[in-house]
Design a protein around this motif. Sequence first.
Motif, PDB file in Angstrom:
ATOM      1  N   GLU A  80       0.707  -1.275   0.442  1.00  0.00           N
ATOM      2  CA  GLU A  80      -0.222   0.104  -0.612  1.00  0.00           C
ATOM      3  C   GLU A  80       1.046   0.953  -0.080  1.00  0.00           C
ATOM      4  OE1 GLU A  80      -2.288  -0.227   3.590  1.00  0.00           O
ATOM      5  OE2 GLU A  80      -3.887  -1.374   2.332  1.00  0.00           O
ATOM      6  N   GLU A  84       0.883   3.601  -3.037  1.00  0.00           N
ATOM      7  CA  GLU A  84       0.970   6.129  -2.182  1.00  0.00           C
ATOM      8  C   GLU A  84       1.925   6.079  -3.528  1.00  0.00           C
ATOM      9  OE1 GLU A  84      -0.955   8.550  -1.712  1.00  0.00           O
ATOM     10  OE2 GLU A  84      -1.805   6.492  -1.239  1.00  0.00           O
ATOM     11  N   ARG A  85       2.751   5.699  -3.106  1.00  0.00           N
ATOM     12  CA  ARG A  85       4.301   6.634  -3.537  1.00  0.00           C
ATOM     13  C   ARG A  85       4.052   6.135  -4.944  1.00  0.00           C
ATOM     14  NH1 ARG A  85       9.076   5.469  -5.587  1.00  0.00           N
ATOM     15  NH2 ARG A  85       8.610   2.642  -6.033  1.00  0.00           N
ATOM     16  N   GLN A  88       1.585   9.465  -6.669  1.00  0.00           N
ATOM     17  CA  GLN A  88       2.296  10.386  -5.651  1.00  0.00           C
ATOM     18  C   GLN A  88       3.468  10.685  -7.225  1.00  0.00           C
ATOM     19  OE1 GLN A  88       3.803  10.510  -2.027  1.00  0.00           O
ATOM     20  NE2 GLN A  88       1.906  10.786  -1.580  1.00  0.00           N
TER      21      GLN A  88
END
Length: 168
Positions: A80, A84-85, A88
């Motif tokens: 997760e 998310e990284r 981004q």
Amino acid sequence: MDDISDLERRLTAALDRISTGIVPLQIPGPEPEPAPVDTGLPSAEQLLAELESEREVTAQLEERVRAIREKQHTRVAELEAEGERLAQALAASEAEVAQLRGVTEALRGNNDALRQANEAGVGDPELIDTAMRTELEALRAQHRSDRAEIEAILAELAPILEGDASNA
């Protein structure tokens, strides 16, 4: 005396008959324990030992399941965070691409205006200056986009390179 000898003889005969005809009486002792009968069923001690063994196996399996669940939860959290990284990084790349497209469109428009001015024989220094600035901004945006892409690639390669370094 004949009576005494006759009695003696009769007593001796009676005692002989008693000793040969009757099994001597034995005083009963404690009864011997009966021999265990093999019924094919395990004894209570065996059943308790098997139960304890099964409890140990169950405890070991429960511990393994708990460890697997912890590892799974840790891995899910890592994935997760990685997602998310990457989201981004993708958003940043998309912003750079959008900016690059905007600058490119402005550059095209400015170049069209500059071309039309040159065709008319009018050389406007301000249009040339604007074209140069726009082109410079487009080059900077392209550089930022390339740099973001390189950083994303390096971020993906870093764990692999660290794994190779630790295996060496």
